[in-house]
Design a protein around this motif. Structure first.
Motif, PDB file in Angstrom:
ATOM      1  N   VAL A 104      30.160  35.747  25.452  1.00  0.00           N
ATOM      2  CA  VAL A 104      31.303  36.253  26.197  1.00  0.00           C
ATOM      3  C   VAL A 104      32.518  36.171  25.278  1.00  0.00           C
ATOM      4  O   VAL A 104      32.808  35.112  24.710  1.00  0.00           O
ATOM      5  CB  VAL A 104      31.545  35.440  27.486  1.00  0.00           C
ATOM      6  N   TYR A 105      33.231  37.302  25.125  1.00  0.00           N
ATOM      7  CA  TYR A 105      34.376  37.367  24.231  1.00  0.00           C
ATOM      8  C   TYR A 105      35.640  37.747  25.006  1.00  0.00           C
ATOM      9  O   TYR A 105      35.584  38.486  25.998  1.00  0.00           O
ATOM     10  CB  TYR A 105      34.165  38.434  23.146  1.00  0.00           C
ATOM     11  N   LEU A 106      36.764  37.236  24.522  1.00  0.00           N
ATOM     12  CA  LEU A 106      38.065  37.718  24.970  1.00  0.00           C
ATOM     13  C   LEU A 106      38.502  38.776  23.972  1.00  0.00           C
ATOM     14  O   LEU A 106      38.531  38.519  22.764  1.00  0.00           O
ATOM     15  CB  LEU A 106      39.078  36.571  25.028  1.00  0.00           C
ATOM     16  N   ALA A 107      38.793  39.986  24.477  1.00  0.00           N
ATOM     17  CA  ALA A 107      39.101  41.100  23.583  1.00  0.00           C
ATOM     18  C   ALA A 107      40.306  41.869  24.117  1.00  0.00           C
ATOM     19  O   ALA A 107      40.817  41.602  25.204  1.00  0.00           O
ATOM     20  CB  ALA A 107      37.893  42.024  23.454  1.00  0.00           C
ATOM     21  N   LYS A 108      40.766  42.840  23.324  1.00  0.00           N
ATOM     22  CA  LYS A 108      41.885  43.701  23.704  1.00  0.00           C
ATOM     23  C   LYS A 108      41.333  45.098  23.959  1.00  0.00           C
ATOM     24  O   LYS A 108      40.620  45.665  23.138  1.00  0.00           O
ATOM     25  CB  LYS A 108      42.929  43.741  22.588  1.00  0.00           C
ATOM     26  N   HIS A 109      41.660  45.660  25.149  1.00  0.00           N
ATOM     27  CA  HIS A 109      41.188  47.005  25.475  1.00  0.00           C
ATOM     28  C   HIS A 109      41.884  48.010  24.557  1.00  0.00           C
ATOM     29  O   HIS A 109      43.110  47.951  24.381  1.00  0.00           O
ATOM     30  CB  HIS A 109      41.476  47.327  26.940  1.00  0.00           C
ATOM     31  N   LEU A 133      44.081  50.593  27.173  1.00  0.00           N
ATOM     32  CA  LEU A 133      44.893  49.970  28.220  1.00  0.00           C
ATOM     33  C   LEU A 133      45.816  48.888  27.671  1.00  0.00           C
ATOM     34  O   LEU A 133      46.745  48.454  28.351  1.00  0.00           O
ATOM     35  CB  LEU A 133      43.991  49.368  29.310  1.00  0.00           C
ATOM     36  N   LYS A 134      45.505  48.402  26.443  1.00  0.00           N
ATOM     37  CA  LYS A 134      46.321  47.376  25.772  1.00  0.00           C
ATOM     38  C   LYS A 134      46.476  46.122  26.631  1.00  0.00           C
ATOM     39  O   LYS A 134      47.562  45.576  26.775  1.00  0.00           O
ATOM     40  CB  LYS A 134      47.703  47.947  25.395  1.00  0.00           C
ATOM     41  N   ARG A 135      45.387  45.692  27.208  1.00  0.00           N
ATOM     42  CA  ARG A 135      45.388  44.468  28.007  1.00  0.00           C
ATOM     43  C   ARG A 135      44.164  43.656  27.639  1.00  0.00           C
ATOM     44  O   ARG A 135      43.177  44.190  27.135  1.00  0.00           O
ATOM     45  CB  ARG A 135      45.375  44.802  29.501  1.00  0.00           C
ATOM     46  N   ASP A 136      44.241  42.354  27.874  1.00  0.00           N
ATOM     47  CA  ASP A 136      43.111  41.490  27.580  1.00  0.00           C
ATOM     48  C   ASP A 136      41.960  41.789  28.530  1.00  0.00           C
ATOM     49  O   ASP A 136      42.167  41.993  29.734  1.00  0.00           O
ATOM     50  CB  ASP A 136      43.515  40.023  27.716  1.00  0.00           C
TER      51      ASP A 136
END
Length: 650
Positions: A30-35, A38-41
């Motif tokens: 599971v990763y935290l990424a930037k769309h 949409l420029k959101r986490d």
């Protein structure tokens, strides 16, 4: 969750910049990424492709959740394959799951239970999201505290639809006889036949979660044992009143209508529960409630001193006092009620400290079911009897803020309220001040539309995409998009031509909120596979500014036409007696022998089986001779079956 930044952390996965790894296991990470747009986490969930069943469940979850647009369900934005892994891109909810909060509170305070008003609010928000899923004909089947997230912004989100079932489909990835779910939260019918599973199954599980929030303990052990299953089926658990003192009647009523082993005694839908909880919370300030949720998530020791909890306790004490006074004298209660409901109290005894104001405004084209009034911090729904709202309020003298809101529209007005005994030109003959809030019509706004097209029987097969902003220059538009059309004045024209004409020629946006648009995918083909034409409509609400819509296309079938002297023929394709068969523009999983046959004459029948294009082996009975078939979209293959000497020939 703690981040796990290791040396082999990828910088990018597809178009998603990776911020950090949140977790990793045997099945994936599971990763935290930037769309990218949409420029959101966002959260990227990966699954290493190990086996067919795991992959099907993973993609099934993405497919189900993409159909949802609700503030209490974590949104899924995309799913795709990259390298050896399959990914889901979904909304990032910063906070904790309900199970973690209950267990951690038990460690810190010795009890895991959640204050009653907060438990009711979490139940309310979860029920709203779950009711939205039920309206989409989806049964979650695994409602438990682990799948309810509480954010640091005070939001409640429902997640994990990996084993969800569609009520309008024959196959839902669960084989007959399979028991699936988390035992401590499963309803009695989940241990029996799968056909008995309905939305009331989710309602029962939600009741179990509510019980655990109120008491801090599970009513049953989380294990598949005969003892546990018997307790669940017979409803044998410790009553709430033996664990928690002074349980409000509302809590007992809700548990009886949700956490009940008798399916017939549960709510039929979640709507009555939602109405009950809405009536309970309508007099509270939602910002105060969310502030209390934030404190709950952060394990703030001052949680019980939060404004919402104190207001709830004050109301509870007030209700006890009211009951006491009612028992002490009916006459006194009648007199008090007379003053409260006729406003005589203000007119007779509070003229020096309270003023009278008539709040009025026009409904215009706001949504009548979504119009709210806020006076200072008190918010309530506006009820219209005509096109113009009008209601008398008695307020303390001084300045007050009046706000009317509907969706993203909001308008406010400040007014000084004079006491009833004051003489001023701002009052009319009825000794009231007029607060008229001007309401502008909600204008139609430009809407960005993102189309995503998928294969209906192969969820990982992405076909093509289109959006009305980047696809403006005709020479840059992909060939497949020639098949996407829009209906204008009763005729279909190519969508990209329409967008080009609206933006370049008429200098206006192609799509606006508040309108319905009709589209059609016509004569689409990918490789050797053709797809059926599909018409669909999009209805944009006035407040919508960006819409992502996922459309599935159905492969044009090949038809295997079998002529036989026998009506109920045992047909096997690829050594299986059942598979995908086209019915009403959709493929369903069914037995080939259940396909309707047509009688030609006394000793002859024909069976037409529409199947997806591909390579097949055909045979009659499990041990019959095989015939190889290579089928393309639109093919019509005729096979004559003859039985000689107890053997079949083709």
């Amino acid at each position: 969750m703690s981040a796990q930044n290791s040396g082999n952390l990828p910088k990018m996965i597809k178009d998603y910049p990776i911020i950090q790894r949140i977790g990793k296991g045997g099945m994936g990470a599971v990763y935290l990424a930037k769309h990218p747009t949409l420029k959101r986490d966002v959260i990227l969930k990966s699954l290493l492709i190990r086996n067919k069943e795991s992959q099907e469940r993973f993609l099934h979850e993405a497919g189900v959740m993409m159909d949802f647009r609700h503030e209490n369900i974590a949104q899924v934005f995309d799913h795709f394959k990259e390298g050896k892994s399959t990914y889901i891109a979904m909304e990032y909810v910063k906070g904790r799951d309900l199970n973690f909060i209950i267990k951690e509170r038990e460690k810190i305070y010795g009890k895991g239970n959640i204050p009653v008003p907060l438990a009711l609010f979490i139940l309310y928000q979860t029920a709203l999201g779950l009711h939205h899923a039920h309206k989409k004909k989806v049964i979650h089947r695994d409602i438990k505290p682990h799948n309810i997230l509480l954010s640091t912004y005070g939001e409640v989100k429902l997640v994990d639809f990996g084993i969800a079932a569609k009520t309008d489909r024959e196959s839902n990835l669960t084989k007959p006889g399979t028991v699936i779910g988390t035992p401590a939260y499963m309803s009695p019918e989940q241990f029996g036949a799968s056909k008995d599973i309905t939305i009331q199954t989710d309602i029962y599980s939600l009741g179990v979660v509510f019980y655990e929030m109120i008491t801090g303990v599970r009513p049953f052990k989380n294990e598949y044992s005969s003892e546990v299953i018997a307790s669940i089926i017979n409803g044998k658990y410790t009553p709430v009143k033996k664990i928690v003192k002074n349980v409000p009647p509302t809590v007992i009523k809700i548990l009886k209508k949700t956490f009940n082993p008798n399916k017939n005694k549960r709510y039929k839908t979640l709507l009555p529960l939602i109405k009950t909880l809405n009536a309970f919370f309508i007099s509270y300030n939602v910002f105060e409630i969310k502030d209390a949720i934030k404190k709950l998530v952060g394990f703030d020791k001052n949680l019980l001193d939060s404004q919402f909890i104190r207001r709830y306790e004050a109301k509870k004490k007030a209700s006890y006092r009211a009951a006491f006074f009612c028992a002490a004298g009916i006459l006194l209660a009648v007199l008090i009620g007379s003053f409260l409901y006729t406003n005589r109290f203000y007119e007779w005894f509070a003229r020096a400290s309270y003023g009278k104001v008539n709040l009025v405004f026009d409904k215009k084209n706001m949504d009548p079911d979504n119009i709210y009034i806020t006076i200072d911090s008190r918010k309530f729904k506006a009820n219209f009897k005509s096109e113009r709202y009008s209601k008398i309020f008695y307020l303390k003298k001084g300045e007050h803020k009046f706000t009317v809101s509907s969706g993203s529209y909001i308008n406010s007005k400040y007014m000084y309220i004079y006491p009833l005994n004051a003489h001023t030109s701002e009052k009319n003959a009825n000794n009231e001040q007029l607060c008229d809030i001007p309401i502008a019509n909600l204008w139609h706004q430009d809407v960005t539309v993102y189309f995503r097209f998928w294969d209906s029987i192969n969820p990982k097969q992405f076909l093509f995409l289109f959006d009305n902003y980047t696809q403006m220059k005709i020479d840059e538009v992909k060939r497949e998009e020639d098949n996407l059309k829009i209906r204008i004045k009763g005729q279909y024209i190519r969508l990209k031509d329409f967008i080009y004409q609206e933006r370049k020629t008429y200098k206006r946006a192609p799509f606006y909120s508040g309108y319905t648009y009709n589209f059609k995918v016509d004569d689409f083909k990918r490789g050797n596979i053709k797809y059926l034409n599909k018409e669909f409509a999009l209805d944009f609400e006035l407040e919508e500014r960006s819409v992502v819509t996922h459309i599935t296309l159905t492969q044009t079938p090949a038809v295997i036409e079998v002529y036989s002297p026998k009506q109920n023929l045992q047909i096997f394709l690829n050594n299986s007696s059942k598979g995908l068969v086209l019915e009403k523009d959709n493929y369903v999983f069914k037995k080939y022998s259940n396909v309707a046959s047509n009688k030609i004459d006394k000793n002859s029948y024909s069976i037409k089986i529409p199947v997806p294009p591909g390579n097949y082996t055909f045979k009659v009975t499990a041990k019959g001779p095989e015939k190889k078939l290579v089928l393309a979209s639109g093919d019509d293959v005729k096979i004559k079956v003859i039985k000689e000497n107890a053997k079949y020939k083709y």
